[in-house]
Design a protein around this motif. Sequence first.
Motif, PDB file in Angstrom:
ATOM      1  N   SER A   1       0.857  -1.171   0.000  1.00 62.62           N
ATOM      2  CA  SER A   1       0.000   0.000   0.000  1.00 62.62           C
ATOM      3  C   SER A   1       0.898   1.227   0.000  1.00 62.62           C
ATOM      4  O   SER A   1       1.729   1.372   0.886  1.00 62.62           O
ATOM      5  N   ALA A   2       0.718   2.087  -0.944  1.00 61.28           N
ATOM      6  CA  ALA A   2       1.510   3.308  -1.053  1.00 61.28           C
ATOM      7  C   ALA A   2       3.005   3.002  -1.012  1.00 61.28           C
ATOM      8  O   ALA A   2       3.775   3.673  -0.345  1.00 61.28           O
ATOM      9  N   ALA A   3       3.396   1.937  -1.686  1.00 59.74           N
ATOM     10  CA  ALA A   3       4.794   1.516  -1.802  1.00 59.74           C
ATOM     11  C   ALA A   3       5.417   1.123  -0.467  1.00 59.74           C
ATOM     12  O   ALA A   3       6.620   1.086  -0.326  1.00 59.74           O
TER      13      ALA A   3
ATOM     14  N   LEU B   1       3.311  -3.753   4.293  1.00 58.64           N
ATOM     15  CA  LEU B   1       2.688  -3.722   5.601  1.00 58.64           C
ATOM     16  C   LEU B   1       2.070  -5.067   5.921  1.00 58.64           C
ATOM     17  O   LEU B   1       1.755  -5.853   5.047  1.00 58.64           O
ATOM     18  N   ALA B   2       1.910  -5.303   7.175  1.00 60.21           N
ATOM     19  CA  ALA B   2       1.306  -6.555   7.630  1.00 60.21           C
ATOM     20  C   ALA B   2       0.107  -6.238   8.502  1.00 60.21           C
ATOM     21  O   ALA B   2       0.179  -5.373   9.378  1.00 60.21           O
ATOM     22  N   ILE B   3      -0.968  -6.938   8.244  1.00 55.40           N
ATOM     23  CA  ILE B   3      -2.170  -6.850   9.064  1.00 55.40           C
ATOM     24  C   ILE B   3      -2.398  -8.231   9.657  1.00 55.40           C
ATOM     25  O   ILE B   3      -2.418  -9.218   8.942  1.00 55.40           O
TER      26      ILE B   3
ATOM     27  N   ASN C   1     -11.481  -5.344   7.597  1.00 55.50           N
ATOM     28  CA  ASN C   1     -11.782  -4.078   6.939  1.00 55.50           C
ATOM     29  C   ASN C   1     -11.364  -2.896   7.818  1.00 55.50           C
ATOM     30  O   ASN C   1     -10.771  -1.926   7.331  1.00 55.50           O
ATOM     31  N   LEU C   2     -11.655  -2.967   9.098  1.00 56.47           N
ATOM     32  CA  LEU C   2     -11.252  -1.926  10.035  1.00 56.47           C
ATOM     33  C   LEU C   2      -9.727  -1.783  10.042  1.00 56.47           C
ATOM     34  O   LEU C   2      -9.195  -0.668   9.993  1.00 56.47           O
ATOM     35  N   ALA C   3      -9.025  -2.891  10.094  1.00 54.97           N
ATOM     36  CA  ALA C   3      -7.561  -2.859  10.099  1.00 54.97           C
ATOM     37  C   ALA C   3      -7.023  -2.213   8.819  1.00 54.97           C
ATOM     38  O   ALA C   3      -6.114  -1.373   8.865  1.00 54.97           O
ATOM     39  N   GLN C   4      -7.572  -2.587   7.686  1.00 54.69           N
ATOM     40  CA  GLN C   4      -7.121  -2.011   6.417  1.00 54.69           C
ATOM     41  C   GLN C   4      -7.372  -0.504   6.374  1.00 54.69           C
ATOM     42  O   GLN C   4      -6.514   0.266   5.935  1.00 54.69           O
ATOM     43  N   ARG C   5      -8.549  -0.071   6.858  1.00 55.10           N
ATOM     44  CA  ARG C   5      -8.851   1.370   6.888  1.00 55.10           C
ATOM     45  C   ARG C   5      -7.864   2.117   7.787  1.00 55.10           C
ATOM     46  O   ARG C   5      -7.412   3.210   7.450  1.00 55.10           O
ATOM     47  N   ALA C   6      -7.535   1.535   8.924  1.00 53.00           N
ATOM     48  CA  ALA C   6      -6.588   2.186   9.846  1.00 53.00           C
ATOM     49  C   ALA C   6      -5.199   2.280   9.212  1.00 53.00           C
ATOM     50  O   ALA C   6      -4.545   3.327   9.291  1.00 53.00           O
ATOM     51  N   VAL C   7      -4.750   1.202   8.590  1.00 51.29           N
ATOM     52  CA  VAL C   7      -3.431   1.194   7.954  1.00 51.29           C
ATOM     53  C   VAL C   7      -3.354   2.272   6.875  1.00 51.29           C
ATOM     54  O   VAL C   7      -2.379   3.028   6.799  1.00 51.29           O
TER      55      VAL C   7
ATOM     56  N   ARG D   1      -5.385   4.966   6.450  1.00 52.63           N
ATOM     57  CA  ARG D   1      -5.628   6.309   6.981  1.00 52.63           C
ATOM     58  C   ARG D   1      -4.397   6.894   7.670  1.00 52.63           C
ATOM     59  O   ARG D   1      -4.124   8.084   7.560  1.00 52.63           O
ATOM     60  N   PHE D   2      -3.661   6.048   8.397  1.00 49.60           N
ATOM     61  CA  PHE D   2      -2.546   6.542   9.203  1.00 49.60           C
ATOM     62  C   PHE D   2      -1.174   6.162   8.659  1.00 49.60           C
ATOM     63  O   PHE D   2      -0.165   6.448   9.296  1.00 49.60           O
ATOM     64  N   GLY D   3      -1.115   5.527   7.501  1.00 53.52           N
ATOM     65  CA  GLY D   3       0.153   5.174   6.880  1.00 53.52           C
ATOM     66  C   GLY D   3       1.005   4.250   7.735  1.00 53.52           C
ATOM     67  O   GLY D   3       2.208   4.438   7.869  1.00 53.52           O
ATOM     68  N   LEU D   4       0.376   3.231   8.288  1.00 54.98           N
ATOM     69  CA  LEU D   4       1.063   2.330   9.211  1.00 54.98           C
ATOM     70  C   LEU D   4       1.969   1.339   8.493  1.00 54.98           C
ATOM     71  O   LEU D   4       1.745   0.992   7.332  1.00 54.98           O
ATOM     72  N   MET D   5       2.928   0.836   9.233  1.00 54.29           N
ATOM     73  CA  MET D   5       3.761  -0.275   8.775  1.00 54.29           C
ATOM     74  C   MET D   5       3.077  -1.601   9.071  1.00 54.29           C
ATOM     75  O   MET D   5       3.331  -2.595   8.409  1.00 54.29           O
TER      76      MET D   5
END
Length: 164
Positions: free
Chosen positions: A11-13, A16-18, A78-84, A86-90
Amino acid sequence: MATRSRCCRLSAAVSLAIDVQLLGEPFDPGAHVGSFVRAHPGLGGVCSFVGEVRSEDDAVEALELSHYEPLTLAGMENLAQRAVERFGLMGLLIVHRTGLMRKGEPIVLVSAAARHRREAIDAVDFAMDHLKADSWFWKREKRADGWHWIEPRAADHADLARWA
């Protein structure tokens, strides 16, 4: 019984791991956080929240969470993906208990890994507000006079509205 969903996406290069888990038995939050941190080298910050069955209220003897697994797991993913996104998480870890729980047992763990602390802190807050007020769980407490269904409070809905 554990139900686990682990997916790795680009995601965005950023790789990431969920990791989303539904557990029917007690878990050790520290062990989960340790593994999560080791899986994200180069992170700038990790924020974790652990929610437990309250032990200061002597009236509550137990807590029970029920759910419909196909909806719950998909919703949590879905919640996890939205958080990742939205906040640019690793990475993001959500571990949630179901079934019967006793005082002091962990109910939920949310951990976010990010390059900067603010994103990790906000992501955990975002996920918890959604899990608390807009989730797929039915919650009830056992007291001396029997079982009582618990609904989200007005404050829980107000917390959720901050993210709209």
